[in-house]
Scaffold this motif. Structure first.
Motif, PDB file in Angstrom:
ATOM      1  N   ALA A 164       0.847  -1.195   0.000  1.00 41.25           N
ATOM      2  CA  ALA A 164       0.000   0.000   0.000  1.00 41.25           C
ATOM      3  C   ALA A 164       0.879   1.240   0.000  1.00 41.25           C
ATOM      4  N   VAL A 165       0.258   2.381   0.154  1.00 40.00           N
ATOM      5  CA  VAL A 165       0.976   3.646   0.270  1.00 40.00           C
ATOM      6  C   VAL A 165       0.003   4.587   0.969  1.00 40.00           C
ATOM      7  N   GLN A 166       0.522   5.591   1.652  1.00 39.61           N
ATOM      8  CA  GLN A 166      -0.373   6.582   2.247  1.00 39.61           C
ATOM      9  C   GLN A 166      -0.952   7.459   1.145  1.00 39.61           C
ATOM     10  N   TYR A 167      -2.215   7.832   1.291  1.00 39.19           N
ATOM     11  CA  TYR A 167      -2.880   8.755   0.381  1.00 39.19           C
ATOM     12  C   TYR A 167      -3.158  10.058   1.133  1.00 39.19           C
ATOM     13  N   VAL A 168      -3.393  11.117   0.384  1.00 40.63           N
ATOM     14  CA  VAL A 168      -3.748  12.393   0.991  1.00 40.63           C
ATOM     15  C   VAL A 168      -5.169  12.720   0.563  1.00 40.63           C
ATOM     16  N   ILE A 169      -6.065  12.825   1.542  1.00 45.34           N
ATOM     17  CA  ILE A 169      -7.448  13.199   1.223  1.00 45.34           C
ATOM     18  C   ILE A 169      -7.567  14.715   1.363  1.00 45.34           C
ATOM     19  N   LEU A 170      -8.087  15.327   0.319  1.00 47.06           N
ATOM     20  CA  LEU A 170      -8.159  16.792   0.252  1.00 47.06           C
ATOM     21  C   LEU A 170      -9.585  17.240  -0.024  1.00 47.06           C
ATOM     22  N   PRO A 171      -9.936  18.431   0.467  1.00 45.81           N
ATOM     23  CA  PRO A 171     -11.226  18.991   0.044  1.00 45.81           C
ATOM     24  C   PRO A 171     -11.163  19.239  -1.458  1.00 45.81           C
ATOM     25  N   LYS A 172     -12.308  19.177  -2.112  1.00 45.24           N
ATOM     26  CA  LYS A 172     -12.353  19.307  -3.581  1.00 45.24           C
ATOM     27  C   LYS A 172     -11.609  20.542  -4.093  1.00 45.24           C
ATOM     28  N   GLY A 251      -0.186   9.128  -2.602  1.00 46.54           N
ATOM     29  CA  GLY A 251       0.919   9.713  -1.853  1.00 46.54           C
ATOM     30  C   GLY A 251       2.238   9.729  -2.605  1.00 46.54           C
ATOM     31  N   ALA A 252       2.337   8.985  -3.688  1.00 41.58           N
ATOM     32  CA  ALA A 252       3.559   9.029  -4.501  1.00 41.58           C
ATOM     33  C   ALA A 252       3.797  10.466  -4.957  1.00 41.58           C
ATOM     34  N   GLN A 253       2.707  11.167  -5.173  1.00 43.81           N
ATOM     35  CA  GLN A 253       2.774  12.577  -5.577  1.00 43.81           C
ATOM     36  C   GLN A 253       3.397  13.457  -4.476  1.00 43.81           C
ATOM     37  N   PHE A 254       3.404  12.932  -3.252  1.00 40.80           N
ATOM     38  CA  PHE A 254       3.983  13.663  -2.112  1.00 40.80           C
ATOM     39  C   PHE A 254       5.274  12.987  -1.639  1.00 40.80           C
ATOM     40  N   ASP A 255       5.803  12.119  -2.471  1.00 43.34           N
ATOM     41  CA  ASP A 255       7.037  11.367  -2.180  1.00 43.34           C
ATOM     42  C   ASP A 255       6.886  10.375  -1.026  1.00 43.34           C
ATOM     43  N   PHE A 256       5.690   9.897  -0.750  1.00 40.99           N
ATOM     44  CA  PHE A 256       5.521   8.860   0.272  1.00 40.99           C
ATOM     45  C   PHE A 256       5.941   7.514  -0.319  1.00 40.99           C
ATOM     46  N   GLU A 257       6.598   6.711   0.507  1.00 42.14           N
ATOM     47  CA  GLU A 257       7.122   5.414   0.057  1.00 42.14           C
ATOM     48  C   GLU A 257       6.060   4.317   0.166  1.00 42.14           C
TER      49      GLU A 257
END
Ligand code: ARG
Length: 302
Positions: A164-172, A251-257
């Motif tokens: 898996a990887v961490q995701y970032v949930i954002l307001p629209k 989260g790859a977009q935020f460099d999360f491994e």
């Protein structure tokens, strides 16, 4: 040839460990049971080999059993595998309509329990309490738990069963799009998770720790947070539940491994680790594992 070598090695092992042979007498009944159960499952997996196996000299194998096998896991001695989880993590674990923990992990550990010939009892508890409870209140934990070096100091892990990887949930309408944008932000996480550990490393971040990731998402929707950091599949489930309000970003977009999920096991219980790993492997080889992925994970974000 392979068999001959194996028998030789077993015999040599036995000679080398003669003292262990003797002193392990009281363990023998136990070990024999486990070995038989394992032999059975192995036979199922490889029917062609099985016939050969039984035709081969049994004496050497029999004599070698106490050494070839480590002592049976104490965790299983009572016939019950007590499993801790935190059923706040769909699709891996959640509380179903009847109030019982269900989900991919729960189905997986029940199938493993079946192979091990033990009854599985699931304890729903706080995620942050799981690791410390292993070997005490619970035998093992399955909770979409990421293998980390810190946790490895307290528990052992089975082979990994999911990446898996961490995701970032954002307001629209959020403008957050890269790692640097997270600095100084109000970030919601589930307490004691890898998402929590990542958030705490972000410069100036105001980290709000929740017992349930869903509560964090609710606060995001209510405008109290800038984002929530949580594992991929739960993030996708939450995104689908709050479709008009939030977006879940890889989260790859935020460099999360990438992270690996595994079952946490009491430290040093190699007998249990071996049995769980063998069961996992069987399920991966025979398609049972994939069937569970299809049933529980695929489509869970629709
Ligand atoms: N993978 C993350 C971790 O190991 C989060 C797991 C949360 N699991 C849960 N059942 N709540 O820290």
């Amino acid at each position: 040839m392979k068999k001959f070598l194996a028998a030789m090695m077993a015999a040599m092992l036995c000679m080398g460990l003669l003292t262990a042979c003797g002193s392990a007498a009281e363990e023998t009944a136990h070990t024999a049971e486990t070995t038989e159960a394992e032999a059975e499952t192995a036979n199922e997996a490889e029917p062609a080999d099985a016939a050969e196996e039984t035709a081969e000299p049994e004496a050497a194998e029999e004599a070698a059993q106490p050494e070839a096998e480590t002592a049976a896991s104490e965790a299983l001695a009572d016939g019950v595998l007590s499993v801790g989880t935190n059923a706040e993590f769909p699709p891996f674990e959640y509380v179903d309509d009847s109030g019982e923990p269900d989900g991919f992990d729960i189905a997986l550990i029940k199938a493993i329990g079946e192979k091990l010939g033990v009854e599985v009892q699931v304890e729903n508890m706080e995620f942050n309490a799981l690791v410390a409870s292993i070997g005490g209140k619970i035998d093992v934990a399955i909770a979409g738990m990421t293998v980390t070096d810190e946790r490895k100091e307290m528990v052992d892990f089975s082979d990994s069963y999911y990446t898996a990887v961490q995701y970032v949930i954002l307001p629209k309408d959020s403008e957050i799009a890269a790692a640097a944008d997270l600095e100084g932000k109000a970030i919601g996480v589930q307490l004691g998770t890898t998402g929590d550990f990542i958030a705490e490393e972000i410069a100036g971040a105001e980290v709000a720790q929740y017992n349930k990731a869903l509560d964090a998402v609710n606060d995001l929707v209510n405008g109290r947070l800038d984002c929530v950091i949580v594992d991929k599949n739960p993030a996708l489930v939450f995104q689908s539940r709050f479709q008009d309000q939030v977006t879940a970003v890889d989260g790859a977009q935020f460099d999360f491994e990438p992270e690996e999920y595994a079952i946490a096991i009491p430290k040093g219980d190699t007998a249990l680790a071996d049995q769980i790993n063998a069961a996992l492997k069987e399920m991966m080889d025979d398609g049972t594992f994939d069937a569970l992925v299809k049933e529980y994970i695929e489509g869970s974000d629709e």
